[in-house]
Design a protein around this motif. Structure first.
Motif, PDB file in Angstrom:
ATOM      1  N   LEU A 131       0.845  -1.193   0.000  1.00 34.03           N
ATOM      2  CA  LEU A 131       0.000   0.000   0.000  1.00 34.03           C
ATOM      3  C   LEU A 131       0.880   1.242   0.000  1.00 34.03           C
ATOM      4  O   LEU A 131       1.938   1.244   0.616  1.00 34.03           O
ATOM      5  CB  LEU A 131      -0.901   0.009   1.245  1.00 34.03           C
ATOM      6  CG  LEU A 131      -2.110  -0.906   1.253  1.00 34.03           C
ATOM      7  CD1 LEU A 131      -2.888  -0.728   2.547  1.00 34.03           C
ATOM      8  CD2 LEU A 131      -3.017  -0.613   0.072  1.00 34.03           C
ATOM      9  N   PRO A 132       0.447   2.312  -0.682  1.00 36.94           N
ATOM     10  CA  PRO A 132       1.255   3.533  -0.691  1.00 36.94           C
ATOM     11  C   PRO A 132       1.489   4.073   0.727  1.00 36.94           C
ATOM     12  O   PRO A 132       0.632   3.939   1.599  1.00 36.94           O
ATOM     13  CB  PRO A 132       0.386   4.509  -1.487  1.00 36.94           C
ATOM     14  CG  PRO A 132      -0.502   3.667  -2.316  1.00 36.94           C
ATOM     15  CD  PRO A 132      -0.744   2.421  -1.525  1.00 36.94           C
TER      16      PRO A 132
ATOM     17  N   ILE B  19       1.380   6.918   1.953  1.00 40.68           N
ATOM     18  CA  ILE B  19       0.440   7.913   2.461  1.00 40.68           C
ATOM     19  C   ILE B  19      -0.758   7.238   3.124  1.00 40.68           C
ATOM     20  O   ILE B  19      -1.343   7.776   4.069  1.00 40.68           O
ATOM     21  CB  ILE B  19      -0.007   8.860   1.325  1.00 40.68           C
ATOM     22  CG1 ILE B  19      -0.700  10.069   1.916  1.00 40.68           C
ATOM     23  CG2 ILE B  19      -0.862   8.155   0.306  1.00 40.68           C
ATOM     24  CD1 ILE B  19      -0.707  11.263   1.043  1.00 40.68           C
ATOM     25  N   ILE B  20      -1.120   6.033   2.674  1.00 43.13           N
ATOM     26  CA  ILE B  20      -2.228   5.289   3.278  1.00 43.13           C
ATOM     27  C   ILE B  20      -1.836   4.865   4.696  1.00 43.13           C
ATOM     28  O   ILE B  20      -2.577   5.103   5.661  1.00 43.13           O
ATOM     29  CB  ILE B  20      -2.564   4.026   2.453  1.00 43.13           C
ATOM     30  CG1 ILE B  20      -2.862   4.381   1.004  1.00 43.13           C
ATOM     31  CG2 ILE B  20      -3.718   3.268   3.081  1.00 43.13           C
ATOM     32  CD1 ILE B  20      -4.072   5.225   0.821  1.00 43.13           C
TER      33      ILE B  20
ATOM     34  N   TYR C  38      -1.930  -2.033  12.542  1.00 42.59           N
ATOM     35  CA  TYR C  38      -2.100  -1.729  11.125  1.00 42.59           C
ATOM     36  C   TYR C  38      -3.515  -1.955  10.622  1.00 42.59           C
ATOM     37  O   TYR C  38      -4.142  -1.060  10.071  1.00 42.59           O
ATOM     38  CB  TYR C  38      -1.100  -2.555  10.309  1.00 42.59           C
ATOM     39  CG  TYR C  38      -0.929  -2.020   8.915  1.00 42.59           C
ATOM     40  CD1 TYR C  38      -0.503  -0.721   8.712  1.00 42.59           C
ATOM     41  CD2 TYR C  38      -1.212  -2.802   7.823  1.00 42.59           C
ATOM     42  CE1 TYR C  38      -0.366  -0.212   7.443  1.00 42.59           C
ATOM     43  CE2 TYR C  38      -1.073  -2.302   6.546  1.00 42.59           C
ATOM     44  CZ  TYR C  38      -0.639  -1.010   6.365  1.00 42.59           C
ATOM     45  OH  TYR C  38      -0.508  -0.515   5.103  1.00 42.59           O
TER      46      TYR C  38
ATOM     47  N   LEU D 206      -9.780   3.904   9.388  1.00 42.15           N
ATOM     48  CA  LEU D 206      -9.742   4.873   8.290  1.00 42.15           C
ATOM     49  C   LEU D 206     -11.011   4.771   7.454  1.00 42.15           C
ATOM     50  O   LEU D 206     -11.634   5.771   7.098  1.00 42.15           O
ATOM     51  CB  LEU D 206      -8.510   4.594   7.411  1.00 42.15           C
ATOM     52  CG  LEU D 206      -8.208   5.590   6.305  1.00 42.15           C
ATOM     53  CD1 LEU D 206      -7.704   6.882   6.894  1.00 42.15           C
ATOM     54  CD2 LEU D 206      -7.191   5.017   5.347  1.00 42.15           C
TER      55      LEU D 206
ATOM     56  N   SER E 248       2.762   1.352  -6.762  1.00 44.67           N
ATOM     57  CA  SER E 248       2.235   1.757  -5.464  1.00 44.67           C
ATOM     58  C   SER E 248       2.945   3.002  -4.930  1.00 44.67           C
ATOM     59  O   SER E 248       2.319   3.908  -4.373  1.00 44.67           O
ATOM     60  CB  SER E 248       2.374   0.592  -4.485  1.00 44.67           C
ATOM     61  OG  SER E 248       2.406   1.048  -3.170  1.00 44.67           O
ATOM     62  N   LEU E 249       4.274   3.053  -5.104  1.00 50.23           N
ATOM     63  CA  LEU E 249       5.015   4.203  -4.592  1.00 50.23           C
ATOM     64  C   LEU E 249       4.619   5.487  -5.321  1.00 50.23           C
ATOM     65  O   LEU E 249       4.525   6.551  -4.706  1.00 50.23           O
ATOM     66  CB  LEU E 249       6.519   3.955  -4.721  1.00 50.23           C
ATOM     67  CG  LEU E 249       7.106   2.919  -3.744  1.00 50.23           C
ATOM     68  CD1 LEU E 249       8.496   2.488  -4.167  1.00 50.23           C
ATOM     69  CD2 LEU E 249       7.121   3.481  -2.340  1.00 50.23           C
TER      70      LEU E 249
ATOM     71  N   GLY F 179       1.078   6.884  -4.208  1.00 47.75           N
ATOM     72  CA  GLY F 179       0.958   7.556  -2.908  1.00 47.75           C
ATOM     73  C   GLY F 179       1.871   8.752  -2.750  1.00 47.75           C
ATOM     74  O   GLY F 179       1.891   9.378  -1.703  1.00 47.75           O
TER      75      GLY F 179
ATOM     76  N   ALA G 179      -8.377   8.860   0.541  1.00 50.16           N
ATOM     77  CA  ALA G 179      -7.378   7.796   0.661  1.00 50.16           C
ATOM     78  C   ALA G 179      -7.936   6.445   0.218  1.00 50.16           C
ATOM     79  O   ALA G 179      -7.178   5.546  -0.142  1.00 50.16           O
ATOM     80  CB  ALA G 179      -6.877   7.714   2.099  1.00 50.16           C
TER      81      ALA G 179
ATOM     82  N   ILE H  68      -6.339   2.977  -2.146  1.00 55.94           N
ATOM     83  CA  ILE H  68      -6.495   1.648  -1.544  1.00 55.94           C
ATOM     84  C   ILE H  68      -7.253   0.737  -2.497  1.00 55.94           C
ATOM     85  O   ILE H  68      -6.845  -0.386  -2.786  1.00 55.94           O
ATOM     86  CB  ILE H  68      -7.246   1.719  -0.186  1.00 55.94           C
ATOM     87  CG1 ILE H  68      -6.426   2.503   0.831  1.00 55.94           C
ATOM     88  CG2 ILE H  68      -7.546   0.315   0.346  1.00 55.94           C
ATOM     89  CD1 ILE H  68      -7.028   2.533   2.217  1.00 55.94           C
TER      90      ILE H  68
ATOM     91  N   ILE I  80      -5.082  -0.188  -5.540  1.00 57.44           N
ATOM     92  CA  ILE I  80      -4.027  -1.155  -5.215  1.00 57.44           C
ATOM     93  C   ILE I  80      -4.625  -2.546  -4.995  1.00 57.44           C
ATOM     94  O   ILE I  80      -4.070  -3.550  -5.439  1.00 57.44           O
ATOM     95  CB  ILE I  80      -3.236  -0.708  -3.967  1.00 57.44           C
ATOM     96  CG1 ILE I  80      -2.190   0.322  -4.380  1.00 57.44           C
ATOM     97  CG2 ILE I  80      -2.554  -1.882  -3.289  1.00 57.44           C
ATOM     98  CD1 ILE I  80      -1.036  -0.223  -5.187  1.00 57.44           C
TER      99      ILE I  80
END
Lengths: 266, 299
Positions: free
Chosen positions: A111-112, A114-115, B44, B51, B236-237, B240, B276, B280, B283
């Motif tokens: 996951l990025p 920022i998440i 996590y 969230l 992914s990088l 975000g 956000a 998610i 991904i």
């Protein structure tokens, strides 16, 4: 398939060009750290050591480096323990939901950032009502550092098999003795490689850190980001960058030595 | 002498615990897995679920505090707002571009490292690829800022040939992001190529296949999981990122910038959470699509 002479030359040339492009920005940073220009014009108008002198007296930068080292050391130690435990569980046992657990371990890097950042920020502040501090940064860093340890350790466990551990058990070694005298020595270099990566990852992380650091906590990346656009500080940032790249040669050298000695041991 | 000490050890609590654990596999597993699972689950997963929940809450416009009134407003805003749609498309497009660029650059260099270079050069090249990873992400992005600037080295190099620097904008950001994530893409592909046995390539050419046929029918299928694993990183990088675009992207925004503004300046955590959810979702679709390739095991 034989790679022809022409293809070899072409591939070698492409590789050379890519490597030159990879190093070009880093060399520009090095040269700019001696430039008299504050706005990084090219070619540099003059040569000076002034930024190097100022960088080593910059209290902000030195304090930030100390904070980053503290965070990275604690995060690395915790993720070494947790990463080893979960690798042993996933590699040596079959159980219901094993695939889900292994997906769970890699999720923080899939996951990025920022998440992860906003999720933890929200959990700490809104849900738990905790003040952001250096502790919340460490907790966040451990979450994504576990996976680097996990990757290294589980690859080693796969390769080493269980025969030596079984031999130890047959000879009367208890679980703890076997781990201490048989399993751990075989894991040691994988732990070092994973630990180094975890340290580097934590030391350089900026996105998750921004969301989980309290107002008083300035890690090195946060300090760099704050000073990047200040004309009088930008050349000092260049100096710090050069020092970091030079210092990073030590862990790379150590990691390569470990990799080399592993080959010899086999 | 030895018998005495051995008897003592064998009667100790440690030994009894060891024997108990040896015969109780489930207990052993539970002891191993509970701490890491506790951490990942509690820290996590709970945070991710929170969230999701927060996206359905609202902010008190007077106090600025999050109020737990349930509403779909944030989700509707994000799904229908033209700003969010265009930024999502831009971010997704950039992530795809960066990923393709990285794979195209990584394939020849990884192939040279794994199949052409001598053992000594192979080690040197691996170090050369690894080293920039240890240079700070921010410093590398900032280096590109000075490379791409109007009086920077890029302009200085291409000016004699009539070119100009792309300057700060989407192209600059794509170049910088592709640069930043390149080692993450090269390394899995290189490791994947290392696992392709030379004997298969020889067999293919013995059976009459040319270079391209061998690459397409033998190398590519074996390498595919590694390529996908590398693409997860760059995709992914990029998805975000919000700092590189600030440094070299001019006034353009990515999804990360919208999240960042709503957490900080706008102080609207519920809306930030709703935004956000977009990366998610993207991904998870991506991971689900590549799961069958076995790429997740070669991360």
């Amino acid at each position: 398939m034989r790679v022809s002479r022409t293809s070899r030359t072409v591939l070698g040339t492409i590789t050379g060009i890519i490597l030159a492009t990879i190093y070009l920005p880093l060399i520009v940073v090095l040269i700019n750290s001696f430039s008299t220009s504050k706005s990084l014009t090219w070619p540099p108008p003059g040569f000076t050591f002034a930024w190097w002198g100022k960088a080593f007296q910059s209290a902000g930068a030195l304090g930030a480096i100390l904070t980053s080292v503290q965070v990275a050391v604690v995060a690395t130690i915790v993720s070494l323990v947790l990463g080893t435990l979960i690798s042993l569980a996933l590699q040596r046992y079959t159980f219901f939901g094993r695939d889900t657990v292994s997906l769970l371990v890699i999720l923080p890097i899939a996951l990025p950032g920022i998440i992860t950042g906003i999720a933890l920020n929200n959990a700490f502040r809104t849900i738990l009502g905790i003040q952001l501090s250096i502790l919340t940064v460490i907790i966040a860093h451990v979450t994504f550092c576990i996976v680097t340890v996990f990757n290294n350790v589980i690859a080693r466990l796969r390769r080493m098999g269980t025969s030596l551990e079984e031999a130890s058990a047959d000879l009367g070694g208890g679980l703890w003795t076997t781990f201490r005298l048989v399993t751990f020595p075989q894991l040691r270099s994988a732990l070092l490689a994973g630990g180094l990566l975890a340290f580097a990852l934590s030391f350089d992380e900026i996105i998750v850190t921004t969301f989980t650091a309290g107002t008083g906590v300035t890690t090195l990346p946060i300090w760099i980001l704050n000073n990047l656009f200040r004309p009088n500080q930008a050349p000092i940032v260049n100096v710090i960058a050069v020092v970091l790249v030079l210092v990073s040669i030590i862990p790379i050298y150590v990691a390569q030595r470990i990799a080399g000695s592993d080959v010899v041991q086999k | 002498m030895t018998t005495q000490s051995e008897t003592r050890v064998r009667d100790g609590a440690g030994h009894r615990a060891s024997v108990f654990l040896y015969s109780h596999v489930r207990v052993r597993l539970a002891l191993l897995i509970s701490a890491p699972l506790f951490w990942l689950g509690l820290v996590y997963i709970a945070a991710l679920v929170a969230l999701l929940v927060t996206a359905f809450w609202t902010v008190d416009s007077f106090t600025g505090e999050v109020r737990t009134d349930w509403t779909f407003d944030n989700i509707i805003t994000v799904l229908t707002g033209s700003l969010y749609q265009s930024v999502t498309l831009r971010t997704l497009g950039m992530a795809v571009l960066v990923t393709i660029a990285d794979i195209v650059i990584a394939l020849p260099i990884a192939f040279f490292m794994a199949k052409v270079a001598s053992a000594k050069w192979q080690r040197i090249l691996v170090i050369a690829i690894l080293m920039p990873l240890w240079a700070s992400y921010l410093v590398k992005a900032y280096a590109w800022r000075s490379v791409l600037s109007n009086d920077g080295i890029f302009q200085w190099i291409v000016q004699p040939f009539g070119g100009t620097t792309p300057g700060y904008g989407i192209p600059g950001a794509v170049i910088t992001l592709a640069y930043l994530w390149l080692p993450y893409v090269i390394l899995p592909i290189y490791a994947g190529l290392e696992r392709v046995p030379d004997s298969l390539l020889e067999a293919s050419s013995d059976l009459g296949a040319g270079t391209w046929r061998t690459l397409r029918s033998i190398v590519l299928p074996l390498l595919w999981p590694a390529i996908v694993a590398g693409s997860i990183f760059s995709f992914s990088l990029t998805l975000g990122d919000y700092i590189t675009i600030n440094i070299v992207g001019g006034a353009n925004q990515m999804l990360g910038n919208l999240v960042y503004t709503n957490v900080g300046a706008a102080n609207n955590l519920p809306l930030a959470s709703a935004i956000a959810l977009i990366p998610i979702a993207i991904i998870f679709v991506y991971l689900a699509a590549v799961r069958r390739t076995g790429a997740l095991n070669s991360l």
